[in-house]
Design an enzyme around this catalytic site. Structure first.
Site, PDB file in Angstrom:
ATOM      1  N   GLY A  87       0.829  -1.202   0.000  1.00  0.00           N
ATOM      2  CA  GLY A  87       0.000   0.000   0.000  1.00  0.00           C
ATOM      3  C   GLY A  87       0.864   1.254   0.000  1.00  0.00           C
ATOM      4  N   ASN A  93      -2.753  -8.426   0.391  1.00  0.00           N
ATOM      5  CA  ASN A  93      -3.729  -9.135  -0.452  1.00  0.00           C
ATOM      6  C   ASN A  93      -4.118  -8.294  -1.669  1.00  0.00           C
ATOM      7  OD1 ASN A  93      -5.394  -7.179   0.582  1.00  0.00           O
ATOM      8  ND2 ASN A  93      -7.000  -8.569   1.276  1.00  0.00           N
ATOM      9  N   GLY A 101      -3.733  -2.012  -2.410  1.00  0.00           N
ATOM     10  CA  GLY A 101      -2.319  -1.803  -2.754  1.00  0.00           C
ATOM     11  C   GLY A 101      -2.016  -2.330  -4.140  1.00  0.00           C
ATOM     12  N   LEU A 109       0.152  -2.836   9.115  1.00  0.00           N
ATOM     13  CA  LEU A 109      -0.457  -1.724   8.364  1.00  0.00           C
ATOM     14  C   LEU A 109      -1.621  -2.184   7.500  1.00  0.00           C
ATOM     15  CD1 LEU A 109       2.205  -0.323   9.263  1.00  0.00           C
ATOM     16  CD2 LEU A 109       2.361   0.668   6.998  1.00  0.00           C
ATOM     17  N   LYS A 158     -13.116  -7.203   9.645  1.00  0.00           N
ATOM     18  CA  LYS A 158     -12.337  -8.450   9.812  1.00  0.00           C
ATOM     19  C   LYS A 158     -10.837  -8.175   9.711  1.00  0.00           C
ATOM     20  CE  LYS A 158     -15.479 -11.913   7.882  1.00  0.00           C
ATOM     21  NZ  LYS A 158     -15.681 -12.799   6.713  1.00  0.00           N
ATOM     22  N   TYR A 197     -14.279   0.989   9.976  1.00  0.00           N
ATOM     23  CA  TYR A 197     -12.878   1.415  10.068  1.00  0.00           C
ATOM     24  C   TYR A 197     -12.579   1.925  11.476  1.00  0.00           C
ATOM     25  CZ  TYR A 197      -8.568   3.869   8.643  1.00  0.00           C
ATOM     26  OH  TYR A 197      -7.268   4.323   8.528  1.00  0.00           O
ATOM     27  N   LYS A 200     -10.461  -0.131  14.143  1.00  0.00           N
ATOM     28  CA  LYS A 200      -9.154   0.353  14.626  1.00  0.00           C
ATOM     29  C   LYS A 200      -9.159   0.494  16.145  1.00  0.00           C
ATOM     30  CE  LYS A 200      -6.725   1.076  10.781  1.00  0.00           C
ATOM     31  NZ  LYS A 200      -5.405   0.501  10.527  1.00  0.00           N
ATOM     32  N   GLN A 240      -1.804  -8.833  29.242  1.00  0.00           N
ATOM     33  CA  GLN A 240      -2.015 -10.253  29.536  1.00  0.00           C
ATOM     34  C   GLN A 240      -0.796 -11.110  29.209  1.00  0.00           C
ATOM     35  OE1 GLN A 240      -5.847 -11.400  28.001  1.00  0.00           O
ATOM     36  NE2 GLN A 240      -5.470 -13.578  28.294  1.00  0.00           N
ATOM     37  N   THR A 261      -2.201  11.400   5.813  1.00  0.00           N
ATOM     38  CA  THR A 261      -0.857  11.417   5.223  1.00  0.00           C
ATOM     39  C   THR A 261      -0.991  11.315   3.702  1.00  0.00           C
ATOM     40  OG1 THR A 261       0.008  10.392   7.221  1.00  0.00           O
ATOM     41  CG2 THR A 261       1.379  10.241   5.263  1.00  0.00           C
TER      42      THR A 261
HETATM   43  P1  NAD Z   1      -3.484   1.713   1.593  1.00  0.00           P
HETATM   44  O1  NAD Z   1      -4.895   1.347   1.335  1.00  0.00           O
HETATM   45  O2  NAD Z   1      -2.700   2.352   0.498  1.00  0.00           O
HETATM   46  O3  NAD Z   1      -2.661   0.443   2.069  1.00  0.00           O
HETATM   47  C1  NAD Z   1      -3.221  -0.606   2.816  1.00  0.00           C
HETATM   48  C2  NAD Z   1      -2.644  -1.909   2.316  1.00  0.00           C
HETATM   49  O4  NAD Z   1      -3.213  -3.000   3.064  1.00  0.00           O
HETATM   50  C3  NAD Z   1      -2.985  -2.174   0.839  1.00  0.00           C
HETATM   51  O5  NAD Z   1      -1.831  -2.565   0.166  1.00  0.00           O
HETATM   52  C4  NAD Z   1      -3.999  -3.297   0.916  1.00  0.00           C
HETATM   53  O6  NAD Z   1      -4.020  -4.092  -0.247  1.00  0.00           O
HETATM   54  C5  NAD Z   1      -3.569  -4.032   2.159  1.00  0.00           C
HETATM   55  N1  NAD Z   1      -4.626  -4.828   2.770  1.00  0.00           N
HETATM   56  C6  NAD Z   1      -5.909  -4.452   3.018  1.00  0.00           C
HETATM   57  N2  NAD Z   1      -6.568  -5.452   3.599  1.00  0.00           N
HETATM   58  C7  NAD Z   1      -5.690  -6.484   3.740  1.00  0.00           C
HETATM   59  C8  NAD Z   1      -5.789  -7.802   4.254  1.00  0.00           C
HETATM   60  N3  NAD Z   1      -6.931  -8.280   4.775  1.00  0.00           N
HETATM   61  N4  NAD Z   1      -4.694  -8.582   4.222  1.00  0.00           N
HETATM   62  C9  NAD Z   1      -3.534  -8.132   3.687  1.00  0.00           C
HETATM   63  N5  NAD Z   1      -3.384  -6.900   3.182  1.00  0.00           N
HETATM   64  C10 NAD Z   1      -4.457  -6.093   3.203  1.00  0.00           C
HETATM   65  O7  NAD Z   1      -3.494   2.632   2.893  1.00  0.00           O
HETATM   66  P2  NAD Z   1      -2.291   3.432   3.569  1.00  0.00           P
HETATM   67  O8  NAD Z   1      -2.595   4.861   3.457  1.00  0.00           O
HETATM   68  O9  NAD Z   1      -0.996   2.896   3.119  1.00  0.00           O
HETATM   69  O10 NAD Z   1      -2.523   3.046   5.101  1.00  0.00           O
HETATM   70  C11 NAD Z   1      -1.716   2.048   5.738  1.00  0.00           C
HETATM   71  C12 NAD Z   1      -2.176   1.889   7.173  1.00  0.00           C
HETATM   72  O11 NAD Z   1      -2.065   3.140   7.860  1.00  0.00           O
HETATM   73  C13 NAD Z   1      -3.625   1.437   7.307  1.00  0.00           C
HETATM   74  O12 NAD Z   1      -3.727   0.539   8.376  1.00  0.00           O
HETATM   75  C14 NAD Z   1      -4.348   2.717   7.631  1.00  0.00           C
HETATM   76  O13 NAD Z   1      -5.510   2.474   8.388  1.00  0.00           O
HETATM   77  C15 NAD Z   1      -3.317   3.492   8.426  1.00  0.00           C
HETATM   78  N6  NAD Z   1      -3.548   4.932   8.340  1.00  0.00           N
HETATM   79  C16 NAD Z   1      -3.250   5.617   7.199  1.00  0.00           C
HETATM   80  C17 NAD Z   1      -3.521   6.971   7.130  1.00  0.00           C
HETATM   81  C18 NAD Z   1      -3.188   7.775   5.894  1.00  0.00           C
HETATM   82  O14 NAD Z   1      -3.530   8.975   5.858  1.00  0.00           O
HETATM   83  N7  NAD Z   1      -2.521   7.253   4.906  1.00  0.00           N
HETATM   84  C19 NAD Z   1      -4.108   7.624   8.208  1.00  0.00           C
HETATM   85  C20 NAD Z   1      -4.423   6.893   9.338  1.00  0.00           C
HETATM   86  C21 NAD Z   1      -4.117   5.538   9.401  1.00  0.00           C
END
Ligand code: NAD
Ligand code: UDP
Length: 338
Positions: free
Chosen positions: A22, A44, A48, A83, A101, A155, A159, A172, A185
């Protein structure tokens, strides 16, 4: 120097990054490889792209595994960055059950793995745990105001539950955990069709399409450049003592209304796009701005990239993405919400 700092400065580690293909994950994998670590990237490919990590695959220290974190994973690693989870509202709302999930089962599976390996684990949490906040700016001791059954709940509550699991495994099972509350971001590596405000506005401006503002545009966000954010995650993981689990806000406290962001993007791109106003999405937070006092004190971290500088780099990135002809069809649907 604490144990963690010493270990990472002198020893290469094998590090698992879930969601590594991602936007944030790919940038993080690149930085870990630069620091001579071995990286196992698990994804998955729901939101991404393999192309995000294509240039990393030349490294013999990089391994890409297609895997869904809602299922158990058996690998041997020293550290885990969890992530995996789509971050963009259109993506996480298009399959909300899977989003819950991913957050809950995914956290349980990664915590189970961390427990078996006695590995340190970092959870990518979010400013969304504060929901539509009454406290401004938001501090880590604020418990938030989240609608538990709205369209963002898969979401936000997912989280929040992941944070609960992290702290329960710490209490624990004595696991070493790090919880980062990431604020909005942006930067190179974002999917052009991701649906978040910066990617939408920049791509729309470059295509001279109307910029789509949802609601009256007076809602605010605070935008952190990706390099700063990844630096914050690395510091939290490697330069804070085991007794510091977080949660800690990581974001840029420079607050912008969506209207002002649109004007800035038009200005920096020189675009002739107009602005179109549409309905506000349900439960869209009205204002968001991190109090980063804790990160400054505990991690000596603060963002260095101002929005103009970060946007210029992001515009360059999207310009080169647009030059890739095969993506033009895809880009034409930017701004659509599911
Ligand atoms: P993104 O959607 O670009 O990346 C998330 C990645 O997780 C993707 O590559 C996706 O294919 C993969 N993914 C999703 N479900 C999955 C699963 N069940 N198994 C395996 N892979 C899975 O998002 P991002 O901006 O890179 O965010 C990354 C993390 O940071 C996330 O957890 C997001 O909640 C957190 N976050 C991001 C921001 C932001 O502004 N970018 C802000 C707050 C939190
Ligand atoms: N937004 C907008 N136009 C867009 C995309 C988003 O006006 O094309 C608004 C959205 O309603 C929200 C803000 O911009 O108020 C930030 O949205 P984003 O999806 O980037 O992140 P989040 O809402 O999760 O902070």
């Amino acid at each position: 120097m604490n144990r963690a700092t010493q270990a990472t400065e002198t020893v290469s580690q094998r590090i698992l990054v879930t969601g590594g293909a991602g936007f944030l994950g790919a940038n993080l994998c690149a930085r870990l490889l630069e620091a001579d670590h071995e990286v196992i990237c698990v994804d998955n490919f729901y939101s991404g792209r393999k192309s995000n990590v294509a240039d990393l695959q030349v490294s013999s220290n990089f391994e890409l595994i297609r895997h869904d974190v809602t299922f158990p994973l058996y690998v041997e690693v020293d550290e885990i960055y969890n992530l995996a989870c789509p971050a963009s509202p259109p993506f996480y709302q298009s399959d909300p059950v899977q989003t819950t999930k991913t957050n809950v089962h995914g956290a349980i599976n990664m915590l189970g793995l961390a427990k078996r390996l006695n590995a340190r684990i970092l959870q990518a949490s979010t400013s969304e745990v504060y929901g539509d906040p009454e406290q401004h700016p938001q501090r880590e001791d604020y418990w938030g105001r989240v609608n538990p059954n709205g369209i963002r709940a898969c979401y936000d509550e997912g989280k929040r539950c992941a944070e609960t699991l992290m702290f329960d495994y710490r209490r624990q099972h004595g696991l070493e955990i790090k919880v980062a509350r990431i604020f909005n971001t942006y930067g190179p590596g974002m999917h052009p069709n991701d649906g978040r405000v910066i990617s939408n506005f920049v791509v729309q401006a470059l295509l001279n399409d109307p910029l789509t503002i949802y609601g009256d545009g007076e809602q605010t966000r605070s935008f952190c450049y990706v390099d700063d954010l990844v630096g914050g995650l690395l510091k939290l993981m490697h330069e804070t003592p085991p007794e510091f689990p977080g949660p800690v806000n990581i974001g840029n406290p420079d607050e912008w209304s969506v209207n002002d962001l649109a004007k800035l993007v038009l200005d920096l791109t020189g675009s002739s796009s107009t602005i179109s106003y549409g309905p506000a999405p349900a439960d869209d937070p009205v204002q968001r701005n991190p109090d980063i006092g804790l990160a400054q004190t505990v991690m000596q971290w603060q963002p260095e990239t101002d929005l103009k500088t970060g946007l210029r780099k992001t515009i360059d990135y999207f310009e080169s993405e647009l030059r890739i002809g095969s993506q033009t069809t895809l880009l034409r649907s930017v701004g659509r919400r599911s």
